[in-house]
Design an enzyme around this catalytic site. Structure first.
Site, mmCIF file in Angstrom:
data_model
loop_
_atom_site.group_PDB
_atom_site.id
_atom_site.type_symbol
_atom_site.label_atom_id
_atom_site.label_comp_id
_atom_site.label_asym_id
_atom_site.label_seq_id
_atom_site.Cartn_x
_atom_site.Cartn_y
_atom_site.Cartn_z
ATOM 1 C CD GLU A 92 -0.756 1.186 3.456
ATOM 2 O OE1 GLU A 92 -1.077 2.281 2.972
ATOM 3 O OE2 GLU A 92 -0.838 0.916 4.665
ATOM 4 C CE LYS A 130 -4.646 2.276 10.713
ATOM 5 N NZ LYS A 130 -5.319 3.252 9.892
HETATM 6 N N1 PSU Z 1 -1.176 2.380 9.067
HETATM 7 C C1 PSU Z 1 -0.161 3.275 9.117
HETATM 8 N N2 PSU Z 1 -0.237 4.362 8.343
HETATM 9 C C2 PSU Z 1 -1.293 4.581 7.511
HETATM 10 C C3 PSU Z 1 -2.353 3.638 7.445
HETATM 11 C C4 PSU Z 1 -2.232 2.562 8.248
HETATM 12 O O1 PSU Z 1 0.799 3.102 9.846
HETATM 13 O O2 PSU Z 1 -1.300 5.582 6.815
HETATM 14 C C5 PSU Z 1 -3.496 3.838 6.479
HETATM 15 C C6 PSU Z 1 -3.743 2.522 5.746
HETATM 16 O O3 PSU Z 1 -3.588 2.790 4.392
HETATM 17 C C7 PSU Z 1 -5.169 2.158 6.069
HETATM 18 C C8 PSU Z 1 -5.763 3.530 6.281
HETATM 19 O O4 PSU Z 1 -5.767 1.447 5.030
HETATM 20 O O5 PSU Z 1 -4.759 4.198 7.027
HETATM 21 C C9 PSU Z 1 -7.110 3.507 6.938
HETATM 22 O O6 PSU Z 1 -7.705 4.780 6.864
HETATM 23 P P1 PSU Z 1 -9.273 4.976 7.143
HETATM 24 O O7 PSU Z 1 -9.449 4.736 8.609
HETATM 25 O O8 PSU Z 1 -9.571 6.392 6.750
HETATM 26 O O9 PSU Z 1 -9.981 3.990 6.290
#
Ligand code: PSU
Ligand code: MN
Length: 300
Positions: free
Chosen positions: A24, A156
């Site tokens: 990603e 996370k």
């Molecule tokens: N983990 C990290 N940094 C990030 C993300 C995850 O350490 O930037 C990103 C991933 O791409 C994940 C996204 O898919 O955050 C999720 O965001 P949201 O909660 O807006 O869907």
């Protein structure tokens, strides 16, 4: 011209049935500061190759959904201040303008499925944010739609891990612990929740994936805990101030907040888990190539 573009190196690997791992890129544009982001890409890249797999960074690049950026293209992406965070809801728009974007796990899964890749590697997946349960990452619903395995260090640490597991269960997405019976807690070793299934060998894990897909299942989460001295205790990670950020800004804001509160430890832990996940994803992609599909077995 098709909106999906697969780089020649990735196309060649797929044509020869070689292992490929999708990576990603929201972590490049919105997850880590630029030097750390590029180091993350290099370390994941090397880890995949060492395991025998071709790395394929996914991003919105110059108006195309590109599977297989070069390292130079990753640097260009990191330099684009206008790059957006791309999830399924804004992918179509982002291809038109600003034409550059980092793909979340959701869109990376989507792109991987379109290109015929089965394994994605990331740091932490999105999930259910704490609170009223209305802010749920599209990572979860997208996982329910495509037969792709995502290797990660769990949700996370700012998320509601228990609600995230519940939602994955509802969506029919298995969460498998890699050499562990508890859900990984991203920067922390454990999110404090037990998992019903674990795998201790890549061949066993590859067979589990194949069974799930042969039965019509879609996404799978492989949870690899960050072990050892690089992990950060959950108590230190708690109490993120999230009051101001909403919507797609919320996850990046929470990560920045952690970085400013806990400093370089967050970056180092992030780099380590990204590299370890890419290594496991690479081995898993190679092992998957050794497990025939049910249709292949049938044909003998
Ligand atoms: N983990 C990290 N940094 C990030 C993300 C995850 O350490 O930037 C990103 C991933 O791409 C994940 C996204 O898919 O955050 C999720 O965001 P949201 O909660 O807006 O869907
Ligand atoms: Mn959200």
């Amino acid at each position: 011209m098709s909106a999906l573009s697969v780089a020649p190196a990735v196309r060649d690997a797929l044509a020869s049935n070689a292992a490929v791992v999708a990576l990603e890129s929201a972590v490049i544009t919105h997850g880590l500061p630029k030097p750390a982001a590029l180091e993350a890409v290099r370390r994941q890249w090397a880890a995949c190759q060492k395991a025998g797999a071709t790395p394929a960074v996914v991003a919105v690049f110059d108006g195309r959904l590109l599977v297989g950026l070069s390292l130079d293209e990753c640097a260009t992406l990191a330099d684009r201040d206008d790059a957006v965070k791309v999830s399924p809801w804004n992918l179509g728009a982002a291809l038109g303008a600003p034409r550059f974007g980092g793909t979340t796990v959701a869109t990376t899964v989507q792109a991987a499925a379109l290109a015929g890749l089965r394994i994605v590697s990331t740091g932490g997946i999105g999930g259910v944010h704490p609170g009223d349960g209305r802010d749920v990452s599209a990572d979860l619903s997208e996982l329910s739609r495509h037969p792709v395995a995502v290797v990660c260090a769990g949700p996370k640490s700012t998320l509601d891990a228990s609600a995230t597991l519940e939602r994955l269960e509802t969506l029919g997405v298995p969460v498998v612990g890699w050499r562990s019976s508890v859900l990984a807690g991203f920067l922390a070793t454990s999110a404090g929740l037990r998992l019903p299934s674990r795998a201790d060998t890549v061949d066993g894990l590859a067979q589990l994936l194949r069974r799930h897909w042969d039965l019509g299942g879609a996404g799978i989460v492989v949870s690899q805990p960050l072990a050892g001295e690089l992990a950060i205790p959950m108590a230190e990670l708690a109490a993120a101030d999230t009051a101001t950020a909403r919507g797609p800004q919320r996850t990046p804001a929470e990560l920045r907040n952690l970085q400013s509160r806990l400093g370089d430890r967050v970056i180092q832990a992030n780099l380590a888990l990204l590299e370890r996940n890419a290594a496991l994803a690479g081995s898993l992609a190679v092992a998957l190539g050794r497990v025939p599909t049910a249709a292949e077995v049938h044909r003998g």
